[in-house]
Design a protein around this motif. Structure first.
Motif, PDB file in Angstrom:
ATOM      1  N   UNK A 579     -26.177 -57.014  93.044  1.00 12.76           N
ATOM      2  CA  UNK A 579     -27.051 -58.030  93.641  1.00 12.76           C
ATOM      3  C   UNK A 579     -26.889 -58.028  95.157  1.00 12.76           C
ATOM      4  N   UNK A 580     -25.635 -58.029  95.611  1.00 11.30           N
ATOM      5  CA  UNK A 580     -25.384 -58.042  97.055  1.00 11.30           C
ATOM      6  C   UNK A 580     -25.180 -56.652  97.633  1.00 11.30           C
ATOM      7  N   UNK A 581     -25.043 -55.648  96.767  1.00  5.50           N
ATOM      8  CA  UNK A 581     -24.723 -54.274  97.153  1.00  5.50           C
ATOM      9  C   UNK A 581     -23.417 -54.192  97.938  1.00  5.50           C
ATOM     10  N   UNK A 582     -22.539 -55.138  97.664  1.00  2.68           N
ATOM     11  CA  UNK A 582     -21.222 -55.141  98.293  1.00  2.68           C
ATOM     12  C   UNK A 582     -20.202 -54.559  97.330  1.00  2.68           C
ATOM     13  N   UNK A 583     -19.261 -53.790  97.880  1.00  2.00           N
ATOM     14  CA  UNK A 583     -18.199 -53.191  97.080  1.00  2.00           C
ATOM     15  C   UNK A 583     -16.862 -53.630  97.662  1.00  2.00           C
ATOM     16  N   UNK A 584     -16.077 -54.346  96.879  1.00  2.00           N
ATOM     17  CA  UNK A 584     -14.756 -54.804  97.292  1.00  2.00           C
ATOM     18  C   UNK A 584     -13.702 -53.909  96.636  1.00  2.00           C
ATOM     19  N   UNK A 585     -12.709 -53.506  97.421  1.00  2.00           N
ATOM     20  CA  UNK A 585     -11.736 -52.546  96.876  1.00  2.00           C
ATOM     21  C   UNK A 585     -10.376 -52.731  97.538  1.00  2.00           C
ATOM     22  N   UNK A 586      -9.340 -52.229  96.841  1.00  2.00           N
ATOM     23  CA  UNK A 586      -7.966 -52.187  97.359  1.00  2.00           C
ATOM     24  C   UNK A 586      -7.273 -50.992  96.730  1.00  2.00           C
ATOM     25  N   UNK A 587      -6.289 -50.471  97.443  1.00  2.00           N
ATOM     26  CA  UNK A 587      -5.599 -49.294  96.917  1.00  2.00           C
ATOM     27  C   UNK A 587      -4.086 -49.425  97.085  1.00  2.00           C
ATOM     28  N   UNK A 588      -3.389 -48.806  96.117  1.00  2.00           N
ATOM     29  CA  UNK A 588      -1.927 -48.812  96.108  1.00  2.00           C
ATOM     30  C   UNK A 588      -1.427 -47.374  96.197  1.00  2.00           C
ATOM     31  N   UNK A 589      -1.268 -46.888  97.428  1.00  2.00           N
ATOM     32  CA  UNK A 589      -0.753 -45.541  97.643  1.00  2.00           C
ATOM     33  C   UNK A 589      -1.690 -44.444  97.212  1.00  2.00           C
ATOM     34  N   UNK A 590      -2.960 -44.738  96.988  1.00  2.00           N
ATOM     35  CA  UNK A 590      -3.907 -43.744  96.469  1.00  2.00           C
ATOM     36  C   UNK A 590      -4.814 -43.245  97.589  1.00  2.00           C
ATOM     37  N   UNK A 591      -5.338 -42.004  97.473  1.00  2.00           N
ATOM     38  CA  UNK A 591      -6.284 -41.514  98.483  1.00  2.00           C
ATOM     39  C   UNK A 591      -7.517 -42.409  98.556  1.00  2.00           C
ATOM     40  N   UNK A 592      -8.149 -42.506  99.721  1.00  2.00           N
ATOM     41  CA  UNK A 592      -9.322 -43.382  99.879  1.00  2.00           C
ATOM     42  C   UNK A 592     -10.528 -42.836  99.117  1.00  2.00           C
ATOM     43  N   UNK A 593     -11.503 -43.700  98.815  1.00  2.00           N
ATOM     44  CA  UNK A 593     -12.710 -43.211  98.143  1.00  2.00           C
ATOM     45  C   UNK A 593     -13.572 -42.421  99.115  1.00  2.00           C
ATOM     46  N   UNK A 594     -14.552 -41.735  98.580  1.00  2.00           N
ATOM     47  CA  UNK A 594     -15.513 -41.004  99.401  1.00  2.00           C
ATOM     48  C   UNK A 594     -16.883 -41.605  99.163  1.00  2.00           C
ATOM     49  N   UNK A 595     -17.654 -41.790 100.243  1.00  2.00           N
ATOM     50  CA  UNK A 595     -18.999 -42.381 100.172  1.00  2.00           C
ATOM     51  C   UNK A 595     -19.985 -41.404 100.766  1.00  2.00           C
ATOM     52  N   UNK A 596     -21.041 -41.120 100.015  1.00  2.00           N
ATOM     53  CA  UNK A 596     -22.127 -40.261 100.492  1.00  2.00           C
ATOM     54  C   UNK A 596     -23.376 -41.121 100.559  1.00  2.00           C
ATOM     55  N   UNK A 607      -9.603 -47.991 104.343  1.00  2.00           N
ATOM     56  CA  UNK A 607      -9.073 -49.068 103.514  1.00  2.00           C
ATOM     57  C   UNK A 607      -7.576 -49.163 103.773  1.00  2.00           C
ATOM     58  N   UNK A 608      -7.040 -50.358 103.998  1.00  2.00           N
ATOM     59  CA  UNK A 608      -5.590 -50.480 104.196  1.00  2.00           C
ATOM     60  C   UNK A 608      -4.826 -49.864 103.016  1.00  2.00           C
ATOM     61  N   UNK A 609      -3.795 -49.089 103.357  1.00  2.00           N
ATOM     62  CA  UNK A 609      -3.018 -48.399 102.324  1.00  2.00           C
ATOM     63  C   UNK A 609      -1.882 -49.312 101.861  1.00  2.00           C
ATOM     64  N   UNK A 610      -1.956 -49.762 100.626  1.00  2.00           N
ATOM     65  CA  UNK A 610      -0.860 -50.524 100.054  1.00  2.00           C
ATOM     66  C   UNK A 610       0.200 -49.604  99.514  1.00  2.00           C
ATOM     67  N   UNK A 611       1.369 -50.117  99.211  1.00  2.00           N
ATOM     68  CA  UNK A 611       2.447 -49.281  98.660  1.00  2.00           C
ATOM     69  C   UNK A 611       2.122 -48.827  97.245  1.00  2.00           C
TER      70      UNK A 611
END
Length: 822
Positions: A579-596, A607-611
């Protein structure tokens, strides 16, 4: 040493086996005047004189020769210089006889200022003399072959043993050269060594070579030969003598050890049953046999990898079901073989049955006769091949390891004229035993790897759907078989309000433990996602779970003496709202996503890198981005970007290029990207999850502000019913009216403003009521006498599912209904 009451020091430079070593000889200590001041028991035993009779007296009376003062003075002077002296001297025994001794005098030393000498003596034994007849018999009948060659290297003399070694009579050898008589016995090389001895006068010892004898021309023998020159009294070399000993057993033992050691490096290079079996066959041909087959029981070759356990008792089956696992022959195309690799076989040397596999005893057939009635009756096809290709000797060795029957290996010879002997059976057993252990290792690994892969695949999602919000595709490759499966996982989880959660993770480690831990984490993520937690809160709860699992498994591993514990994982969790086309995310020591983006621009959001999960004590931070409709959103594990060069930056650049294909079919793009980035098996699992975003337009979402007035419930309820009917869902009008009435009424009564109502048409019809309160409603089962408490119970009965989620402004109570025909 017996001596007067005086103590004296012996020079410390005198050691064992030294010229002046007297540790095992008769010894005495003499003063510079020639008096005896020390006398040992060894001296008493040698000459018979007790210490009491000798001490204090002169040593000259012990000599059985005339005293030579000049010689004695010279010896004393030499000893004073620190060099010592030795020589043969006759001494007088107590019984009057003369005893010739090897007398040794030490360097001079002092005892309380008096110059002394240590004298030791050893009796000289008479040398043994032998008669000519004895010597002739010794040389002729010696077990060592001996011969004398003249300067032209022609036989002059040889003994009986050498005559037997070569198989050539003595009469034919005398006057002729070795290269003329035994041309295949390295004659030229041996004669070259003899010429070297004649020229240099230096002997050559222990030259080993392979040869044969006319008496047994088909069997190789090993010989060790030594050469030395013959020199006459006027120092002229008159010829060469050489001695030969048969060292075939020693040679064979060394060759056996060498072959077994080489086999250990050639077999078992992979954890593959068929490859290991073929390595055994390849190694044995042609160095040991001309024809080798390896037949394994079917369960050993199955995916389960089970073998046949050796029973303690009970009858064996009539025939074991086996398949040919390996084949190798000296002939092109292996025409001797009746069965090919993969064919079912039942070959056991007649008259043996399955009892041969159980007993484990090898079968040796030195002379293979195709006319044997057992072979003709039980193996007619093989009998014909035996006769056609001249297979004349055979060894069959059952393959067993760790109390498990695996199969049987057969060795045969055809071009090699030598028959197998008992020593060959020992070699065959050792080769098969080593191969069997490798096959069993491969079998066990295959079984465990198959179980781990099966477990892992059963724990991964069988089908993915992103509803109307996302189009999804995935690709997963397990780790290379030699490294074991890993703990990579991914998931797509439908949430309320047409939202979709995407998750990808990687558990540290390989094998069943990693696969099982992955399954537990995936289940936990699904449970936490159903609670509509924000990404950062979800990862925090997941981190607590990993810490608890690690503590539990560490305690259990210590109790069981194991080191397999759950040490951690990485994870990325994202929630997309169409509906809003918003994507909320968090990561724990994982590689960042890729957006095309739709125009093909590829980037990796910051994205801030968590432990990594399992460290504890650190917070996770969520980030929200907006995705244009038609954007490609990709999640992956590190195995995709690390590659063989372990360069993550280069891997991300390659991923950027592989996904820069806007509008491409998602399944095709996902598969091609993995193949392009990972062309060969890698030591880590690989997971790629791609999602193409869609948006829900205004025609799918309607919302209203609700006044905080009970009278407004009727108006809002009516508006909701009209909208549902306008969408063509007349059959849902009544249930929607009841759901809206209950949810809005509860919000007005118990929540805080502002209050809003939203209807959302997706795969399901969703009714959402938002308010500013953080207190979640509780489903109650009202008694018959209660006036309230039935609202949420009624909603739960009418809706497909319902729930609550928290937002930054408060909470949302939602209820979903199935749309007929969708």
């Amino acid at each position: 040493m017996d001596s007067p009451r005086e103590d004296f020091d012996v020079p410390t430079t005198v050691g064992p086996h030294h010229l002046l070593d007297a540790s095992s000889d008769a010894a005495a200590v003499l003063s510079v005047e020639g008096d005896v001041i020390g006398w040992t028991r060894g001296a008493e035993a040698l000459l018979g004189h007790p210490a009491a009779a000798v001490l204090g007296g002169g040593a000259a009376r012990l000599l059985a020769m005339r005293v030579d003062p000049a010689r004695a003075a010279g010896v004393a002077e030499r000893c004073r210089s620190g060099m010592g002296w030795s020589g043969l001297v006759p001494l007088r025994h107590l019984d009057g006889r003369s005893v010739v001794v090897d007398l040794r005098v030490s360097a001079a030393f002092r005892i309380h200022g008096t110059e002394c000498f240590l004298v030791s003596a050893r009796e000289q034994r008479p040398q043994w003399t032998v008669g000519q007849s004895v010597l002739d018999g010794f040389l002729t009948r010696s077990p060592i072959g001996m011969a004398v060659m003249d300067r032209d290297l022609r036989y002059v003399w040889l003994n009986d043993t050498l005559e037997q070694f070569g198989g050539v009579p003595r009469e034919q050898r005398l006057g002729r050269r070795l290269s003329e008589l035994l041309p295949g016995l390295q004659g030229t090389t041996i004669e070259g060594l003899m010429r070297k001895v004649l020229t240099t006068r230096e002997p050559v010892t222990d030259y080993e070579y392979l040869g044969w004898s006319w008496s047994d021309p088909h069997r190789q023998r090993a010989y060790s030969t030594s050469f030395f020159p013959l020199v006459d009294p006027d120092d002229t070399v008159t010829g060469v003598c050489y001695m030969v000993s048969d060292v075939t057993e020693r040679w064979n033992a060394r060759q056996l050890l060498s072959m077994v050691n080489e086999a250990g490096t050639r077999m078992g290079t992979t954890l593959d049953v068929l490859r290991t079996a073929q390595e055994l066959a390849d190694f044995a041909v042609p160095r040991f046999a001309d024809f080798v087959t390896v037949d394994l029981l079917e369960p050993v070759l199955s995916n389960e990898g089970h073998g046949t356990w050796l029973p303690d008792a009970g009858p064996a089956p009539a025939r074991a079901v086996m398949r040919r696992a390996a084949l190798r022959t000296v002939r092109e195309g292996s025409p001797e073989a009746v069965a090919r690799i993969g064919d079912q076989v039942d070959f056991l040397p007649p008259p043996h049955g399955a009892d041969l596999l159980i007993s484990g005893e090898p079968v040796l057939i030195p002379e293979l006769h195709p006319d044997d009635p057992h072979w003709a009756a039980e193996q007619p096809a093989r009998t014909a091949r035996i006769r056609e290709f001249g297979l004349h000797t055979l060894i069959s060795v059952p393959m067993r390891a760790r109390n498990t029957v695996l199969g049987i290996t057969t060795f045969a010879r055809s071009l090699n004229p030598l028959s197998f002997e008992p020593d060959d059976v020992l070699l065959a057993q050792e080769l098969v035993a080593r191969a069997a252990l490798c096959v069993d290792n491969a079998r066990r690994y295959t079984r465990e790897h198959t179980a781990a892969v099966t477990l892992q695949r059963s724990l991964l999602p069988q089908a993915l759907t992103g509803g109307t919000a996302l189009e999804v595709a995935s690709s997963y490759l397990p780790a290379d078989a030699s490294d074991g499966v890993g703990g990579d996982w991914f998931d797509v989880i439908p949430l309320s309000g047409a939202r979709v959660a995407l998750v990808v993770g990687d558990v540290v480690g390989h094998g069943i433990t990693a696969a099982a831990s992955m399954g537990r984490l995936r289940t936990a993520v699904q449970t936490l996602a159903d609670m509509d937690m924000p990404p950062d809160d979800l990862l925090a709860h997941l981190d607590d779970l990993v810490l608890r699992l690690g503590d539990e498994e560490s305690t259990g591993a210590v109790a069981e003496g194991s080191s397999d514990t759950f040490v951690g994982a990485t994870c990325l969790y994202a929630v997309y709202d169409p509906v809003t086309r918003r994507c909320s995310m968090a990561r724990a020591g994982h590689p960042p996503p890729v957006v095309v983006s739709p125009d093909g621009h590829v980037h990796f959001p910051e994205i801030p890198v968590g432990p990594p999960l399992g460290l504890g004590g650190m917070a996770f931070e969520a980030t929200e981005i907006e995705l244009a409709e038609g954007s490609l959103f990709g999640l992956y594990t590190d195995g995709l970007i690390e590659g063989a060069d372990q360069d993550v930056d280069l891997g991300m650049a390659r991923l950027r290029g592989a996904l820069a294909c806007p509008g491409a079919d998602l399944e095709t793009l996902c598969t091609s990207a993995v193949q392009q980035l990972v062309p060969v098996p890698q030591p880590d699992d690989i997971a790629l999850l791609l999602a193409r975003t869609h948006a829900l337009g205004t025609g799918h979402v309607v919302s209203w502000d609700v006044p905080v007035d009970p009278a407004a419930v009727a108006d809002v309820r009516a508006e909701a019913v009209r909208q549902v009917v306008a969408w063509g869902y007349d059959e849902l009008a009544t249930t929607t009216e009841l759901i809206v009435s209950e949810l809005v009424t509860n919000a007005i009564r118990y929540a805080e403003p502002p209050i809003g109502l939203r209807l959302l048409r997706d795969a399901r019809l969703t009714c959402e009521v938002a308010d500013a309160s953080s207190t979640a409603p509780r489903l109650r089962h009202a008694r018959s006498t209660d006036e309230g408490g039935r609202g949420l119970f009624l909603v739960a009965q009418l809706a497909h599912r319902w729930g609550a989620r928290y937002t930054g402004e408060g909470k949302i109570i939602w209820a979903e209904q199935e749309i007929p025909g969708v």
